[in-house]
Scaffold this active site. Structure first.
Site, PDB file in Angstrom:
ATOM      1  N   GLY A  37       2.589  -2.537   8.316  1.00  0.00           N
ATOM      2  CA  GLY A  37       2.754  -3.150   9.615  1.00  0.00           C
ATOM      3  C   GLY A  37       4.194  -3.553   9.892  1.00  0.00           C
ATOM      4  N   GLY A  89     -24.742   1.258  29.123  1.00  0.00           N
ATOM      5  CA  GLY A  89     -23.562   1.970  29.609  1.00  0.00           C
ATOM      6  C   GLY A  89     -22.434   1.044  29.992  1.00  0.00           C
ATOM      7  N   THR A 108       0.823  -1.212   0.000  1.00  0.00           N
ATOM      8  CA  THR A 108       0.000   0.000   0.000  1.00  0.00           C
ATOM      9  C   THR A 108       0.857   1.261   0.000  1.00  0.00           C
ATOM     10  OG1 THR A 108      -1.759  -1.133   1.188  1.00  0.00           O
ATOM     11  CG2 THR A 108      -1.770   1.260   1.275  1.00  0.00           C
ATOM     12  N   GLN A 112     -34.922  -7.892  22.659  1.00  0.00           N
ATOM     13  CA  GLN A 112     -33.513  -8.212  22.901  1.00  0.00           C
ATOM     14  C   GLN A 112     -33.105  -9.455  22.110  1.00  0.00           C
ATOM     15  OE1 GLN A 112     -31.869  -6.039  24.423  1.00  0.00           O
ATOM     16  NE2 GLN A 112     -30.008  -6.847  25.341  1.00  0.00           N
ATOM     17  N   THR A 138     -11.347  -3.134   5.834  1.00  0.00           N
ATOM     18  CA  THR A 138     -10.437  -2.354   4.989  1.00  0.00           C
ATOM     19  C   THR A 138      -9.184  -3.116   4.564  1.00  0.00           C
ATOM     20  OG1 THR A 138     -11.201  -0.264   5.931  1.00  0.00           O
ATOM     21  CG2 THR A 138      -9.039  -0.251   4.878  1.00  0.00           C
ATOM     22  N   GLU A 145      -6.415  -6.121   3.774  1.00  0.00           N
ATOM     23  CA  GLU A 145      -6.475  -7.325   2.923  1.00  0.00           C
ATOM     24  C   GLU A 145      -7.476  -7.148   1.774  1.00  0.00           C
ATOM     25  OE1 GLU A 145      -4.177  -9.455   3.622  1.00  0.00           O
ATOM     26  OE2 GLU A 145      -3.717  -8.435   5.491  1.00  0.00           O
TER      27      GLU A 145
END
Length: 485
Positions: free
Chosen positions: A144, A369, A105, A297, A390, A392
């Protein structure tokens, strides 16, 4: 591992970037030695690496990411594209004498790999390559392990021979002095700074200025430069050659599918357990009831649970199938099996990471919370799912690649050529047959029949395929440029 303070999650929440990075490097050393990974083991059992990464990802995907960069992206590139003379680089990487990175990249190019601007110009007099970053946008970006750790990289750059662009090729090159760990002359590198997540991974940038490397740095399994200085390649088509060169991403994408499932499973475990013990409101003035008893739920969480099991099954299939595909790819880099596998993997990378983003966000909201606190671990699962969409391969681009593969198979079928991909054998060119499709069932139980469900999914694909073909034909008559169509 369980008894080592290195793997105490509770302190990670409070750690700043540099101590977190140091801790993860120590974790690498602790975990890697017992794995006993070698080139020979990888050739015998290609799934072992993925299984190792999956286990580490169960603990922390920040740690597994550090492994992925080195033992899949860096090493797989050398193994897939190198030759016998690169065996020493492979062995050094497996023994951690070298630590690698994957420099593809750029600041200006990500998905469009063919448009990379970094150049490697062949100098026949010295039989060297001169590597340059000609523009500011040529800088290798968010690579990386480059920020602090890597001394080597698998570099993707345009190969220039006699002034002619021969397309993007891969090189294995040193970027730091092995003794001093300082950048080598001609190499400028540094850290890209804080990210939304994964601060334990030292993403960095690389810039090259007339950096010379010897000929053997070229990973020359597919392309070579003769002693006379002439370029030759076993694959003449640049686009097809580049597609094969990107094979180093395969195990990385498998890791994304598996990692997405882990994010979903961990988040759902937290949210469902929370819902089972958290009590709110009562029925007819009775005692308060667990919020999991409420249908709302259940509707929020259970569909994601079902999708998680689906992603888990797909990940197991992809790892098993990879063994067969890699054997065939080594014998024939242009085999149909690799193209089909790439298409399936591209689609699954998109689907799994998109599902994970939705699931982890729902789990965060469903825990109120409490789920907003960093100690719930839901933030790390959600942020990890975010980056899965995003790296790979951008999700939108990958799903387009999968669609392109399907269209190519259909084009071949229209010309009377049998569809080569077994996974698409159900496609039909007869629109009337698609329109007349009917499924017979009388009870709800029959809808759970596997054969019936597969028939319904195949019909859906055929229907959307013909809709897409009709739309493309309609747009083709309106526009002169296929890009606009």
């Amino acid at each position: 591992m369980c008894s080592s303070p290195l793997f105490d999650h509770t302190e990670d929440v409070e750690l700043s970037r540099e101590p977190l990075r140091q801790k993860i490097v120590e974790q690498l050393g602790f975990l890697y030695a017992p794995s006993r990974l070698t080139y020979e083991i990888d050739m015998k059992d290609p799934a072992k690496k993925s299984e190792f990464l999956y286990c580490i990802g169960e603990y922390c995907q920040m740690t597994s990411t550090r492994f992925i960069v080195h033992i899949t992206l860096y090493l797989d590139t050398i193994q897939n594209l190198g030759t016998q003379k690169h065996r020493n680089s492979i062995d050094r990487a497996y023994s951690l004498k070298d630590y690698g990175s994957f420099a593809m990249t750029e600041l200006g190019h990500g998905s469009n790999v063919a448009g990379l601007e970094t150049t490697a110009t062949y100098d026949h007099k010295t039989r060297e390559f001169i590597i340059n970053s000609p523009k500011p946008t040529s800088a290798k970006w968010l690579i990386g392990a480059v920020g602090k750790t890597a001394n080597m990289t698998s570099l993707f750059a345009k190969l220039i021979v006699d002034g002619v662009d021969k397309g993007v090729h891969a090189f294995v090159i040193p970027i730091r002095d092995y003794e001093t760990h300082q950048p080598l002359p001609g190499v400028i590198l540094g850290d890209c700074g804080k990210k939304i997540y994964l601060d334990g991974v030292d993403n960095g940038f690389l810039i090259f200025k007339d950096y010379r490397v010897p000929y053997d740095c070229l990973l020359d399994r597919l392309s070579q430069i003769t002693p006379e200085g002439k370029f030759k390649s076993s694959i003449k088509n640049k686009e097809k050659r580049l597609g094969i060169m990107l094979g180093g991403l395969i195990r990385g994408r498998i890791a994304v599918v598996n990692g997405s499932e882990v994010c979903m499973r961990h988040s759902l475990t937290i949210a469902l357990r929370f819902a089972a013990i958290k009590k709110q409101f009562s029925k007819q003035n009775g005692p308060e009831v667990p919020i999991l008893d409420y249908q709302t739920q259940q509707y929020r969480l259970i569909p994601h649970l079902a999708k998680m099991f689906g992603i888990k099954s797909c990940g197991m299939f992809l790892m098993e199938e990879f063994k067969n595909v890699r054997i065939k790819t080594f014998d024939d880099p242009e085999c149909n099996e690799l193209a089909e596998y790439h298409s399936i993997l591209s689609a699954m990378k998109n689907i799994s990471s998109s599902f994970a983003v939705a699931a982890t966000q729902e789990c965060r909201e469903a825990t109120g919370g409490m789920g907003f606190q960093a100690y719930s671990r839901l933030n790390s699962q959600r942020n990890m799912s975010d980056v899965h969409t995003t790296w790979e391969g951008d999700n939108t681009v990958l799903i387009q690649q999968a669609g392109k593969f399907i269209f190519k198979q259909v084009q071949r079928a229209f010309k009377g050529i049998k569809i080569a991909a077994p996974s698409l054998s159900y496609l039909t060119l007869d629109l009337d047959q698609v329109k007349s499709f009917k499924v017979d069932f009388n009870t709800e139980e029959e809808l759970y029949n596997e054969k019936l469900l597969i028939e319904l999914m195949e019909y859906r694909v055929n229907w959307h395929l013909h809709q897409s073909i009709a739309k493309l034909q309609e747009n083709g008559s309106k526009f002169d440029d296929i890009f606009d169509a």
